[in-house]
Design a protein around this motif. Structure first.
Motif, PDB file in Angstrom:
ATOM      1  N   MET A 123       0.841  -1.205   0.000  1.00  0.00           N
ATOM      2  CA  MET A 123       0.000   0.000   0.000  1.00  0.00           C
ATOM      3  C   MET A 123       0.871   1.249   0.000  1.00  0.00           C
ATOM      4  N   GLY A 124       0.490   2.208  -0.795  1.00  0.00           N
ATOM      5  CA  GLY A 124       1.213   3.481  -0.801  1.00  0.00           C
ATOM      6  C   GLY A 124       2.383   3.441  -1.762  1.00  0.00           C
ATOM      7  N   ILE A 125       3.027   4.563  -1.858  1.00  0.00           N
ATOM      8  CA  ILE A 125       4.108   4.708  -2.825  1.00  0.00           C
ATOM      9  C   ILE A 125       5.425   4.574  -2.073  1.00  0.00           C
ATOM     10  N   LYS A 126       6.267   3.642  -2.458  1.00  0.00           N
ATOM     11  CA  LYS A 126       7.509   3.381  -1.711  1.00  0.00           C
ATOM     12  C   LYS A 126       8.504   4.527  -1.913  1.00  0.00           C
ATOM     13  N   ASP A 127       8.726   4.906  -3.169  1.00  0.00           N
ATOM     14  CA  ASP A 127       9.682   5.980  -3.451  1.00  0.00           C
ATOM     15  C   ASP A 127       8.913   7.155  -4.013  1.00  0.00           C
ATOM     16  N   GLY A 128       9.452   8.335  -3.829  1.00  0.00           N
ATOM     17  CA  GLY A 128       8.796   9.502  -4.395  1.00  0.00           C
ATOM     18  C   GLY A 128       7.654   9.949  -3.518  1.00  0.00           C
ATOM     19  N   LYS A 129       7.092  11.077  -3.876  1.00  0.00           N
ATOM     20  CA  LYS A 129       6.072  11.692  -3.019  1.00  0.00           C
ATOM     21  C   LYS A 129       4.677  11.358  -3.529  1.00  0.00           C
ATOM     22  N   ILE A 130       3.744  11.341  -2.632  1.00  0.00           N
ATOM     23  CA  ILE A 130       2.383  10.977  -3.010  1.00  0.00           C
ATOM     24  C   ILE A 130       1.497  12.215  -3.197  1.00  0.00           C
ATOM     25  N   LYS A 131       0.384  11.989  -3.880  1.00  0.00           N
ATOM     26  CA  LYS A 131      -0.632  13.032  -4.062  1.00  0.00           C
ATOM     27  C   LYS A 131      -1.837  12.671  -3.208  1.00  0.00           C
ATOM     28  N   VAL A 132      -2.328  13.638  -2.464  1.00  0.00           N
ATOM     29  CA  VAL A 132      -3.504  13.374  -1.634  1.00  0.00           C
ATOM     30  C   VAL A 132      -4.664  14.290  -2.028  1.00  0.00           C
ATOM     31  N   LEU A 133      -5.859  13.784  -1.816  1.00  0.00           N
ATOM     32  CA  LEU A 133      -7.084  14.545  -2.084  1.00  0.00           C
ATOM     33  C   LEU A 133      -7.919  14.569  -0.806  1.00  0.00           C
ATOM     34  N   VAL A 134      -8.261  15.762  -0.359  1.00  0.00           N
ATOM     35  CA  VAL A 134      -9.124  15.908   0.815  1.00  0.00           C
ATOM     36  C   VAL A 134     -10.487  16.378   0.330  1.00  0.00           C
ATOM     37  N   ILE A 135     -11.547  15.764   0.853  1.00  0.00           N
ATOM     38  CA  ILE A 135     -12.895  16.094   0.386  1.00  0.00           C
ATOM     39  C   ILE A 135     -13.631  16.918   1.435  1.00  0.00           C
ATOM     40  N   GLY A 136     -14.009  18.141   1.044  1.00  0.00           N
ATOM     41  CA  GLY A 136     -14.762  19.018   1.936  1.00  0.00           C
ATOM     42  C   GLY A 136     -14.317  20.468   1.786  1.00  0.00           C
ATOM     43  N   SER A 137     -14.979  21.351   2.518  1.00  0.00           N
ATOM     44  CA  SER A 137     -14.668  22.784   2.383  1.00  0.00           C
ATOM     45  C   SER A 137     -14.660  23.511   3.720  1.00  0.00           C
ATOM     46  N   GLY A 138     -14.681  22.769   4.814  1.00  0.00           N
ATOM     47  CA  GLY A 138     -14.729  23.416   6.123  1.00  0.00           C
ATOM     48  C   GLY A 138     -13.355  23.579   6.747  1.00  0.00           C
ATOM     49  N   ALA A 139     -13.354  24.114   7.970  1.00  0.00           N
ATOM     50  CA  ALA A 139     -12.095  24.298   8.682  1.00  0.00           C
ATOM     51  C   ALA A 139     -11.481  22.944   9.052  1.00  0.00           C
ATOM     52  N   ARG A 140     -12.328  21.957   9.295  1.00  0.00           N
ATOM     53  CA  ARG A 140     -11.809  20.603   9.563  1.00  0.00           C
ATOM     54  C   ARG A 140     -10.987  20.103   8.370  1.00  0.00           C
ATOM     55  N   GLU A 141     -11.548  20.274   7.160  1.00  0.00           N
ATOM     56  CA  GLU A 141     -10.853  19.789   5.972  1.00  0.00           C
ATOM     57  C   GLU A 141      -9.610  20.623   5.681  1.00  0.00           C
ATOM     58  N   HIS A 142      -9.678  21.940   5.961  1.00  0.00           N
ATOM     59  CA  HIS A 142      -8.474  22.783   5.824  1.00  0.00           C
ATOM     60  C   HIS A 142      -7.374  22.229   6.732  1.00  0.00           C
ATOM     61  N   THR A 143      -7.746  21.849   7.957  1.00  0.00           N
ATOM     62  CA  THR A 143      -6.765  21.345   8.916  1.00  0.00           C
ATOM     63  C   THR A 143      -6.180  20.007   8.454  1.00  0.00           C
ATOM     64  N   ILE A 144      -7.038  19.107   7.965  1.00  0.00           N
ATOM     65  CA  ILE A 144      -6.553  17.799   7.490  1.00  0.00           C
ATOM     66  C   ILE A 144      -5.582  18.013   6.320  1.00  0.00           C
ATOM     67  N   ALA A 145      -5.969  18.902   5.388  1.00  0.00           N
ATOM     68  CA  ALA A 145      -5.123  19.165   4.216  1.00  0.00           C
ATOM     69  C   ALA A 145      -3.784  19.772   4.648  1.00  0.00           C
ATOM     70  N   TRP A 146      -3.830  20.691   5.604  1.00  0.00           N
ATOM     71  CA  TRP A 146      -2.603  21.332   6.118  1.00  0.00           C
ATOM     72  C   TRP A 146      -1.690  20.307   6.777  1.00  0.00           C
ATOM     73  N   LYS A 147      -2.294  19.405   7.576  1.00  0.00           N
ATOM     74  CA  LYS A 147      -1.500  18.384   8.260  1.00  0.00           C
ATOM     75  C   LYS A 147      -0.842  17.456   7.237  1.00  0.00           C
ATOM     76  N   LEU A 148      -1.617  17.059   6.232  1.00  0.00           N
ATOM     77  CA  LEU A 148      -1.060  16.167   5.203  1.00  0.00           C
ATOM     78  C   LEU A 148       0.042  16.886   4.424  1.00  0.00           C
ATOM     79  N   ARG A 149      -0.161  18.188   4.169  1.00  0.00           N
ATOM     80  CA  ARG A 149       0.833  18.979   3.431  1.00  0.00           C
ATOM     81  C   ARG A 149       2.178  18.976   4.155  1.00  0.00           C
ATOM     82  N   ASN A 150       2.132  18.896   5.488  1.00  0.00           N
ATOM     83  CA  ASN A 150       3.359  18.923   6.293  1.00  0.00           C
ATOM     84  C   ASN A 150       4.013  17.555   6.420  1.00  0.00           C
ATOM     85  N   SER A 151       3.409  16.522   5.838  1.00  0.00           N
ATOM     86  CA  SER A 151       4.032  15.203   5.888  1.00  0.00           C
ATOM     87  C   SER A 151       5.168  15.146   4.869  1.00  0.00           C
ATOM     88  N   PRO A 152       6.323  14.608   5.269  1.00  0.00           N
ATOM     89  CA  PRO A 152       7.433  14.492   4.306  1.00  0.00           C
ATOM     90  C   PRO A 152       7.091  13.575   3.136  1.00  0.00           C
TER      91      PRO A 152
END
Ligand code: AMP
Ligand code: GLY
Length: 371
Positions: free
Chosen positions: A1-30
């Protein structure tokens, strides 16, 4: 599961502050190379690509995920989960974080949830389920103790009536079952014993079998300071909950979360995702008010900034059933969230007003946009 090498692309579904937070947290993942949000908001636009597809449009969300080559999709709200988005993505072999439609019934059907809790011996208020107004009326006419009347289905957080007296309870029953103010969501109604005490929101990840460590936050829905004024979508939150302890965490895990995860697995609907238990600390001990099949809003805004474990690792472990290999570290730091709204909210309010000062915040402040 997942991509071993290289960076992944993520999609967050929603438009609220919760989804902004999830997207921000994922953005900070190496591990993350690009973040997409559908439909997103003005806040997510500053670091992610907003995709103009609404959170309820499952066919077009799947198309967008395939089009952009998304490696991990994360759903914010219960509505697409109850609509079966996870089942659809799984059929198309697109990795997605969240429960299937059938497991999401823990939130999308209050009668299903209460019956499952009863079978699993989860501490809960007494309840009765009614499928006709006449039956419910009969019961309430002979029942003096304070009750909560709940529409069975999803009702945008408005489906629970904490009733002052018998008349209010009968009115709520009428609104749900005869007036159909929530449409089909009110064709079945759950009437519950009204509990009192402090409320906490508890969260744990599950891969269908294993349960992560737990965390807890308090949220406040009343508009004004001192917990007064009308109900809103949530005015603020903090973590850790002052009443949270190792002892309470163990009790919630062993008497509430694990029994429900096991009961869902045994019923053929294993639960993968984040499970949210709304718990009331009563004089007779903690009892479950509700389970939700997603992160809380506004709890997520205070919980994810303190999470130390990589959220991408956790989510892939949930999807692949390897959560037991992870120590989910929710962090030790405290975090407080305050919602700022346009004057008049939650009634009529002006839109389109300019927000000033976002560029002059302290280093330890974060801003998440809602809607
Ligand atoms: P729910 O729709 O189940 O999420 O409930 C919404 C809110 O109603 C909860 O956060 C509680 O404040 C309140 N509530 C729900 N069930 C009960 C109950 N049995 N007794 C007292 N309050 C309740
Ligand atoms: N914080 C309440 C909810 O997310 O339902």
């Amino acid at each position: 599961m997942g991509i071993k090498d290289g960076k992944i692309k993520v999609l967050v579904i929603g438009s609220g502050a919760r989804e902004h937070t999830i997207a921000w947290k994922l953005r900070n993942s190496p591990r993350v190379g690009a973040v997409f949000v559908a439909p997103g908001n003005a806040g997510t636009r500053s670091f992610a690509t907003n995709v103009p597809v609404s959170a309820g449009d499952i066919p077009n969300l799947l198309r967008a995920s395939l089009h952009y080559g998304i490696d991990l999709t994360v759903v914010g709200s219960e509505i697409p989960l109850a609509g079966g988005i996870v089942d659809k993505f799984q059929q198309a072999k697109q990795p997605i974080f969240g429960p299937t439609r059938s497991a999401a019934r823990i939130e999308s059907s209050k009668s299903f949830a209460r019956e499952l809790m009863q079978r699993a011996n989860v501490p809960s208020p007494d309840f009765k389920i009614f499928k006709s107004y006449q039956e419910g009326y009969q019961f309430l006419s002979n029942h003096q103790n304070p009750v909560v009347v709940k529409a069975d289905g999803l009702a945008s957080g408005k489906g629970a009536f904490v009733c002052q007296d018998q008349e209010a309870a009968i009115n709520a029953l009428y609104d749900c079952m005869e007036d159909r103010i929530f449409g089909g969501a009110g064709s079945t109604v759950v009437v519950e014993e009204q509990l009192s005490g402090r409320e906490i929101s508890v969260f744990a990840f599950s891969d269908g079998e294993h349960v992560s460590s737990l965390t807890a936050a308090c949220d406040y829905k009343r508009l004004l300071d001192g917990n007064r004024g009308p109900n809103t979508g949530g005015m603020g939150s903090f973590t850790p909950a002052d009443v949270w302890s190792d002892e309470l965490s163990t009790l919630v895990r062993t008497e509430m979360i694990e029994p429900i995860i096991n009961a869902l697995a045994e019923s053929g609907s294993p639960y993968k995702g984040v499970l949210y238990a709304g718990i009331m600390l009563t004089e007779d001990g903690p009892k479950v008010l509700e389970f939700n099949c997603r992160f809380g809003d506004p709890e997520t805004q205070v919980l994810l900034p303190t999470l130390n474990t990589d959220l991408v690792d956790i989510m892939f472990a949930v999807i692949s059933g390897h959560l037991h290999e992870f120590d989910v570290d929710w962090g030790e730091s405290a975090s407080v969230g305050v919602v700022m709204a346009s004057r008049g909210y939650p009634g009529e309010f002006r839109r389109g007003l300019l927000i000033h000062g976002l560029d002059t915040l302290d280093e330890d402040s974060l801003v998440f946009h809602a809607g």
